[in-house]
Write a protein that holds these residues in place. Structure first.
Motif, mmCIF file in Angstrom:
data_model
loop_
_atom_site.group_PDB
_atom_site.id
_atom_site.type_symbol
_atom_site.label_atom_id
_atom_site.label_comp_id
_atom_site.label_asym_id
_atom_site.label_seq_id
_atom_site.Cartn_x
_atom_site.Cartn_y
_atom_site.Cartn_z
ATOM 1 N N PRO A 52 -5.474 -3.470 -5.634
ATOM 2 C CA PRO A 52 -5.569 -2.085 -5.677
ATOM 3 C C PRO A 52 -5.104 -1.899 -3.901
ATOM 4 O O PRO A 52 -5.175 -2.632 -3.048
ATOM 5 C CB PRO A 52 -7.209 -2.124 -5.618
ATOM 6 C CG PRO A 52 -7.639 -3.713 -5.456
ATOM 7 C CD PRO A 52 -6.311 -4.548 -6.043
ATOM 8 N N GLU A 53 -4.962 -0.518 -4.020
ATOM 9 C CA GLU A 53 -4.031 -0.013 -2.772
ATOM 10 C C GLU A 53 -4.994 0.018 -1.617
ATOM 11 O O GLU A 53 -4.717 -0.477 -0.511
ATOM 12 C CB GLU A 53 -3.812 1.354 -3.119
ATOM 13 C CG GLU A 53 -3.053 2.009 -1.882
ATOM 14 C CD GLU A 53 -2.576 3.426 -2.033
ATOM 15 O OE1 GLU A 53 -1.884 3.899 -1.421
ATOM 16 O OE2 GLU A 53 -2.877 4.140 -3.233
ATOM 17 N N GLU A 54 -6.334 0.208 -1.992
ATOM 18 C CA GLU A 54 -7.157 0.245 -0.777
ATOM 19 C C GLU A 54 -7.299 -1.321 0.023
ATOM 20 O O GLU A 54 -7.879 -1.313 1.091
ATOM 21 C CB GLU A 54 -8.646 0.637 -1.214
ATOM 22 C CG GLU A 54 -8.810 2.049 -1.791
ATOM 23 C CD GLU A 54 -8.336 2.233 -3.177
ATOM 24 O OE1 GLU A 54 -8.224 3.401 -3.467
ATOM 25 O OE2 GLU A 54 -7.750 1.550 -3.664
ATOM 26 N N ALA A 55 -7.243 -2.302 -0.907
ATOM 27 C CA ALA A 55 -7.291 -3.681 -0.587
ATOM 28 C C ALA A 55 -6.134 -4.394 0.020
ATOM 29 O O ALA A 55 -5.910 -5.478 0.568
ATOM 30 C CB ALA A 55 -7.752 -4.556 -1.412
ATOM 31 N N ASP A 56 -4.914 -3.756 -0.396
ATOM 32 C CA ASP A 56 -3.484 -4.338 -0.002
ATOM 33 C C ASP A 56 -3.269 -4.397 1.511
ATOM 34 O O ASP A 56 -3.854 -3.246 2.053
ATOM 35 C CB ASP A 56 -2.452 -3.498 -0.893
ATOM 36 C CG ASP A 56 -1.375 -4.167 -1.077
ATOM 37 O OD1 ASP A 56 -1.097 -5.620 -0.521
ATOM 38 O OD2 ASP A 56 -0.534 -3.919 -1.615
ATOM 39 N N TYR A 57 -2.538 -5.147 2.088
ATOM 40 C CA TYR A 57 -2.439 -5.417 3.273
ATOM 41 C C TYR A 57 -1.015 -4.538 3.682
ATOM 42 O O TYR A 57 -0.183 -3.959 2.918
ATOM 43 C CB TYR A 57 -1.917 -6.734 3.993
ATOM 44 C CG TYR A 57 -3.018 -7.823 3.931
ATOM 45 C CD1 TYR A 57 -3.827 -7.600 5.190
ATOM 46 C CD2 TYR A 57 -3.249 -8.990 3.126
ATOM 47 C CE1 TYR A 57 -4.963 -8.503 5.235
ATOM 48 C CE2 TYR A 57 -4.094 -9.644 3.363
ATOM 49 C CZ TYR A 57 -5.009 -9.621 4.465
ATOM 50 O OH TYR A 57 -6.043 -10.615 4.516
ATOM 51 N N PRO A 58 -1.398 -3.758 5.012
ATOM 52 C CA PRO A 58 -0.177 -2.938 5.359
ATOM 53 C C PRO A 58 1.014 -3.986 5.733
ATOM 54 O O PRO A 58 1.041 -5.000 6.138
ATOM 55 C CB PRO A 58 -0.645 -2.395 6.886
ATOM 56 C CG PRO A 58 -2.155 -2.556 6.831
ATOM 57 C CD PRO A 58 -2.509 -3.608 6.018
ATOM 58 N N ARG A 59 2.144 -3.447 5.453
ATOM 59 C CA ARG A 59 3.321 -4.411 5.335
ATOM 60 C C ARG A 59 4.471 -3.840 6.655
ATOM 61 O O ARG A 59 4.616 -2.693 6.689
ATOM 62 C CB ARG A 59 4.303 -4.402 4.075
ATOM 63 C CG ARG A 59 3.319 -4.453 3.078
ATOM 64 C CD ARG A 59 4.049 -4.749 1.516
ATOM 65 N NE ARG A 59 3.151 -5.060 0.564
ATOM 66 C CZ ARG A 59 2.975 -6.191 0.230
ATOM 67 N NH1 ARG A 59 3.524 -7.531 0.951
ATOM 68 N NH2 ARG A 59 2.034 -6.706 -0.673
ATOM 69 N N VAL A 60 4.656 -5.016 7.309
ATOM 70 C CA VAL A 60 5.600 -4.748 8.117
ATOM 71 C C VAL A 60 6.986 -4.419 7.742
ATOM 72 O O VAL A 60 7.932 -3.757 8.484
ATOM 73 C CB VAL A 60 5.615 -6.065 9.391
ATOM 74 C CG1 VAL A 60 6.635 -5.969 10.347
ATOM 75 C CG2 VAL A 60 4.415 -6.475 9.889
ATOM 76 N N ARG A 61 7.287 -5.254 6.717
ATOM 77 C CA ARG A 61 8.563 -5.110 6.210
ATOM 78 C C ARG A 61 8.215 -4.592 4.739
ATOM 79 O O ARG A 61 7.520 -5.104 4.111
ATOM 80 C CB ARG A 61 9.327 -6.477 5.850
ATOM 81 C CG ARG A 61 9.756 -7.135 7.370
ATOM 82 C CD ARG A 61 10.333 -8.263 7.118
ATOM 83 N NE ARG A 61 9.307 -9.349 6.750
ATOM 84 C CZ ARG A 61 9.809 -10.835 6.542
ATOM 85 N NH1 ARG A 61 10.856 -10.971 6.420
ATOM 86 N NH2 ARG A 61 8.841 -11.544 6.128
ATOM 87 N N PRO A 62 9.039 -3.684 4.378
ATOM 88 C CA PRO A 62 8.640 -2.939 3.094
ATOM 89 C C PRO A 62 9.235 -4.047 1.916
ATOM 90 O O PRO A 62 10.093 -4.663 2.077
ATOM 91 C CB PRO A 62 9.620 -1.760 3.176
ATOM 92 C CG PRO A 62 10.545 -1.879 3.925
ATOM 93 C CD PRO A 62 9.733 -2.865 5.109
#
Length: 231
Positions: A52-62
Motif C-alpha cells: 500500500p502506498e501509505e506503507a511504502d518507503y520513500p525512494r532515493v532512486r526511482p
C-alpha cells in the motif's frame, strides 16, 4: 559506510545458494539470472509489486518505468471457517501463522503455543506440514492447512512471520500484527509494521514470554478501545 561489509557478508553467506539456484534454473532451460545477488529476472515489459502506498518507503532512486505498485491484491476463496466458535467468545481472537517454512520449525511453533496457552485469548493456529507434532492448548483450534482469506476478516490480531501476502492482507483488513521474521523481505515488513505503529516486531527466537504476551495485550487493548469509540 556500512554497505561494503554488508555486501561482503551477503556474498559469503548467500552467494553459493544463488549460484546453485541459477544452475538449477539453467538446467531446466531458463536463462541465466541477471546477477550474483539476484533471485529473479526483471521483465522489460511489466513488473508488479504489492504494497500500500501509505506503507511504502520513500525512494532515493526511482523505480524503472516498467515497475508498478498495487495497493492490494487479496486472495479470494469460497471456503468458510467457523471452527473457532467452539472456543466461545471470551478474550481476543488471534490468528497464528508462520507460513509453510516457519511452521515446519516444530520447536518454535510449540514454544509459541505454550506461551499463548497462558493468555486469556483464543487462537486459530495454522500448523503446517509438521501438524501432527504440534500439540495445541485448550484455547486453540487449528489444522495443517487453513483458509486464510476466510479467517483474517474475523480475527482481532495476527501473529505472523511477515511474509508479503500476509502483511499486505492484514493491512487490507485492518488487522494489527505481531511479526516474528525469519528471512528475506520478512525483516523489512516487520520493521515497517513496527515503525508505522501497525504492529510489533519481536526477535523470533530470542523473545521473552512477557514480550509476546505484552505485545498481544497492548495491540488488543488498542483495537478494543478504538472499536468502542464513536469517531
Amino acid at each position: 559506510s556500512g554497505w561494503d561489509p554488508f555486501w561482503s557478508e551477503y556474498d559469503r553467506v548467500l552467494g553459493p545458494q544463488v549460484a546453485e539456484f541459477d544452475g538449477w534454473l539453467q538446467g531446466r532451460g531458463a536463462p541465466e539470472l541477471p546477477g550474483p545477488r539476484d533471485y529473479q529476472w526483471e521483465s522489460p515489459y511489466l513488473n508488479l509489486y504489492v504494497y500500500p502506498e501509505e506503507a511504502d518507503y520513500p525512494r532515493v532512486r526511482p523505480l524503472a518505468p516498467t515497475v508498478h505498485r498495487l495497493d492490494a491484491s487479496v486472495r479470494t476463496s469460497d471456503e468458510t471457517y467457523w471452527e473457532h466458535e467452539q472456543l466461545g467468545r471470551r478474550g481476543g481472537l488471534v490468528y497464528l501463522s508462520l507460513g509453510s517454512l516457519g511452521s515446519a520449525d516444530v520447536d518454535l511453533m510449540q514454544r509459541l503455543v505454550d506461551v499463548l496457552a497462558k493468555t486469556p485469548h483464543r487462537y486459530i493456529v495454522s500448523k503446517g506440514p509438521q501438524h501432527d507434532l504440534i500439540t495445541l492448548a485448550d484455547n486453540m483450534v487449528g489444522a495443517e492447512f487453513l483458509p486464510q482469506p476466510a479467517i483474517l476478516p474475523q480475527v482481532d490480531l495476527v501473529i505472523t512471520h511477515g511474509g508479503n501476502n500476509t502483511v499486505t492482507e492484514c493491512w487490507y483488513f485492518g488487522k494489527p500484527m505481531v511479526v516474528l521474521p525469519l528471512f528475506w523481505d520478512q525483516y523489512d515488513n516487520a520493521q515497517r509494521a513496527d515503525e508505522l505503529g501497525l504492529g510489533v516486531r519481536l526477535s523470533t527466537y530470542d523473545f521473552q514470554d512477557e514480550e509476546l504476551m505484552g505485545a498481544i495485550d497492548r495491540l488488543l487493548a488498542f483495537i478494543f478501545t478504538a472499536a468502542s469509540t464513536d469517531f
